[in-house]
Scaffold this active site. Structure first.
Site, mmCIF file in Angstrom:
data_model
loop_
_atom_site.group_PDB
_atom_site.id
_atom_site.type_symbol
_atom_site.label_atom_id
_atom_site.label_comp_id
_atom_site.label_asym_id
_atom_site.label_seq_id
_atom_site.Cartn_x
_atom_site.Cartn_y
_atom_site.Cartn_z
ATOM 1 N N TRP A 132 0.864 -1.187 0.000
ATOM 2 C CA TRP A 132 0.000 0.000 0.000
ATOM 3 C C TRP A 132 0.900 1.236 0.000
ATOM 4 O O TRP A 132 2.116 1.118 0.229
ATOM 5 C CB TRP A 132 -0.934 0.004 1.203
ATOM 6 N N ASP A 188 0.276 11.075 -0.273
ATOM 7 C CA ASP A 188 -0.692 12.170 -0.263
ATOM 8 C C ASP A 188 -2.098 11.695 0.057
ATOM 9 O O ASP A 188 -2.332 10.506 0.307
ATOM 10 C CB ASP A 188 -0.667 12.906 -1.608
ATOM 11 N N GLU A 191 -3.339 8.792 -1.811
ATOM 12 C CA GLU A 191 -2.554 7.565 -1.624
ATOM 13 C C GLU A 191 -1.746 7.191 -2.865
ATOM 14 O O GLU A 191 -1.470 6.020 -3.107
ATOM 15 C CB GLU A 191 -3.469 6.399 -1.227
ATOM 16 N N GLU A 192 -1.338 8.192 -3.634
ATOM 17 C CA GLU A 192 -0.672 7.915 -4.905
ATOM 18 C C GLU A 192 0.723 8.515 -5.014
ATOM 19 O O GLU A 192 1.595 7.949 -5.671
ATOM 20 C CB GLU A 192 -1.525 8.466 -6.068
ATOM 21 N N GLU A 414 -18.476 6.975 -5.600
ATOM 22 C CA GLU A 414 -17.233 7.726 -5.517
ATOM 23 C C GLU A 414 -17.150 8.776 -6.625
ATOM 24 O O GLU A 414 -16.839 9.943 -6.388
ATOM 25 C CB GLU A 414 -16.069 6.746 -5.641
#
Length: 589
Positions: A132, A188, A191-192, A414
């Site tokens: 992750w 960030d 999550e990238e 989303e």
């Protein structure tokens, strides 16, 4: 009706990365039917209870530190505003965080605080050990802010012992982490990207400022708060490039820097008692308004749904223009956030009683009134009245975009398609619902408590990349009231064909007492060909009891029953504070 407790379930609001089948989600949502219609006021009135239920009744496989804190902050603010029914959920969250902080994980553990940067855990609060984007350094700051807000309410209402003995140690761990690791890179908000994130820096500064105030109020110390808050604020200024906020720095991601990360940071830094301060990027500040224009304008030519919409008129807003996840689409939460910043800005402008326009904010205001010029306009002036009305209409426009692309059942996913607005990706996204609620609250001038921004606006003359060694303590797990019933979610993976339905039955009355006519029907909302998940929640199993259970399915005729093989399954229902638990199984042949 009592909704599912948030003890374990919070929150699946960023489960968009590698957790969903593109084909399955697309096929589920493209037939959205007639859009939500009627006035914006009527849409808000009908959507509000759906959104609150979407926040409270959302359960999934993981709990994210950041997203749990963001959602609980909404519930704490709602509780303080008068909804006393939410207090058990808040107390459950506190209990869960005391556990999670002690769980060793791939980011580290509590010995040196590194484990607090872990972004997510399994639903049973054990470590998530697969790859992750880690560490993520915004979660501890956001959790601290949520618990500080609740603690201040407790202190004003006779709950001092709960704050000092139970909640402060959790907060103190998080503040120690922020003080020790704020100047190190991490992933960030999305999550990238690994680097320095504006959102992370902004929420870290806020946590240290209000952490210092709480420590003084209860006779504790927070040396990291006092020494590091000014340095974090100083570093925060480096994201401003003169025109907009470069949302991620100290990386090589190849993006232009315009990112809804920055709008979300502004609304999470919102202090209703603050002025239009540029250094903390308050919603009404010149920098924040200029940035709002730059970010939202970047999507005008990006999406087909925005085709032909001129500047100064609301558009669908995504994360950033280079986004390729799920094809790169607008998001419900970022579109709501664009509205929320403007509503919060209006609240601050109206409180100040004047509208200040400078060279930085002038392009934003000229989109709404081409004749306006640099100056200060009192609330008694015609320009003030006209421009603030235009800002309100502009903000309403963003919520109208949300309305336009919300399906008739009110469920917010989303994303929605860049081409035709059809809902896409993760269904029932908690953050989408929470963002809608906070935006409509600000529209109604319902605001969170102040956090002290107005007293923390002067950074040092020069920045220093300092840190403060942290001290971390393990909190004894206690609870004020033992629960009598526990909500148990049953997850089982079993490939089925169209028309088959999976159930669970067992020895407890809530599971039908082995009567197949009364078993708990599971749903396939998250079923994909690669992950054939059936899931459902039994609300009231007796705490501390032993339950036998087994899965079965009905055939395409709806009558034929097929039980799974092997012996009955058995488990002990938790007792004590825990209101929820999860059973994750695979069908026994």
């Amino acid at each position: 009706m009592r909704y599912v407790s948030l003890f374990v379930v919070l929150v699946a609001v960023t489960s968009y990365r590698n957790e969903f089948s593109l084909a399955a989600c697309s096929s589920r949502w493209t037939q959205s039917g007639k859009r939500a219609e009627g006035s914006l006021d009527s849409f808000i009135a009908s959507e509000a209870p759906i959104a609150l239920r979407g926040v409270l009744d959302n359960i999934d496989f993981y709990t994210w530190t950041r997203d749990s804190a963001l959602t609980l902050k909404l519930l704490v603010d709602t509780f303080i505003a008068g909804d006393a029914s939410l207090q058990p959920e808040i107390e459950d969250y506190i209990h869960a965080q005391a556990i999670v902080q002690t769980v060793a994980n791939p980011s580290g553990d509590l010995t040196d605080g590194t484990g607090l940067g872990e972004p997510k855990f399994e639903a049973d609060l054990t470590a998530f050990t697969r790859p992750w984007g880690r560490p993520q350094r915004d979660g501890p700051a956001l959790r601290a802010t949520t618990l500080i807000t609740y603690s201040r309410w407790l202190l004003a209402n006779g709950g001092r012992s709960n704050v000092t003995s139970t909640i402060w140690p959790i907060i103190s761990n998080d503040l120690s982490y922020v003080g020790e690791y704020w100047n190190r890179t991490g992933f960030d908000l999305w999550e990238e990207v690994e680097g320095s994130s504006f959102f992370t820096t902004a929420v870290q500064h806020r946590a240290l400022v209000e952490g210092q105030a709480l420590a003084e109020q209860i006779g504790k110390s927070c040396l990291a708060c006092e020494s590091q808050a000014p340095e974090v604020l100083c570093f925060q200024q480096s994201f401003w490039n003169g025109r907009f906020i470069v949302s991620n720095i100290n990386n090589r991601n190849g993006r232009n820097g315009r990112d809804a990360n920055s709008i979300l940071a502004s609304i999470h830094s919102f202090d209703p008692d603050a002025g239009c301060d540029d250094t903390t990027f308050q919603p009404c500040s010149s920098r924040a308004l200029a940035n709002h224009k730059e970010v939202t304008d970047s999507f005008r030519s990006e999406y087909a749904v925005n085709s032909g919409i001129p500047e100064g008129v609301a558009v669908a807003v995504g994360r950033y223009t280079e986004d390729v996840y799920f094809g790169g689409n607008p998001w419900y939460l970022t579109t709501s956030a664009a509205a929320e910043q403007l509503y919060a800005a209006l609240y601050q402008i109206n409180r100040l009683g004047r509208l200040d326009v400078d060279a930085t904010s002038l392009p934003f205001f000229q989109d709404l009134d081409p004749t306006i010029s640099v100056g200060s306009y009192p609330s008694s002036s015609d320009i003030y009245t006209a421009v603030t009305s235009a800002v309100k209409a502009y903000a309403d426009g963003y919520l109208s975009v949300v309305q336009q692309y919300t399906p008739p059942d009110g469920r917010l996913s989303e994303q929605y398609s860049r081409d035709d607005g059809s809902p896409l990706s993760a269904a029932d996204l908690t953050w989408s619902y929470a963002a809608f609620i906070t935006a409509t609250d600000r529209r109604s001038s319902i605001v969170p408590p102040p956090w002290g921004a107005s007293a923390a606006t002067v950074p040092p003359a020069s920045c220093a990349g300092t840190s403060a060694p942290g001290t971390y303590v393990t909190l004894p797990i206690t609870c004020a009231v033992n629960v009598s019933e526990v909500a148990v979610t049953f997850n089982v993976r079993e490939p089925t064909i169209y028309g088959e339905t999976v159930y669970v039955s067992g020895s407890a009355a809530a599971l039908g007492g082995w009567d197949t006519a009364k078993g708990l029907e599971l749903n396939a909302n998250r079923y994909t060909s690669s992950d054939p998940l059936w899931s459902g929640t039994a609300r009231s199993l007796p705490a501390g009891g032993t339950v036998e259970y087994k899965y079965y399915k009905t055939g395409t005729d709806g009558v034929t029953v097929t039980w799974e093989g092997s012996a009955n399954r058995m488990f002990s229902v938790p007792e004590g504070c825990q209101r929820n638990t999860v059973r994750s199984d695979v069908w026994q042949p």
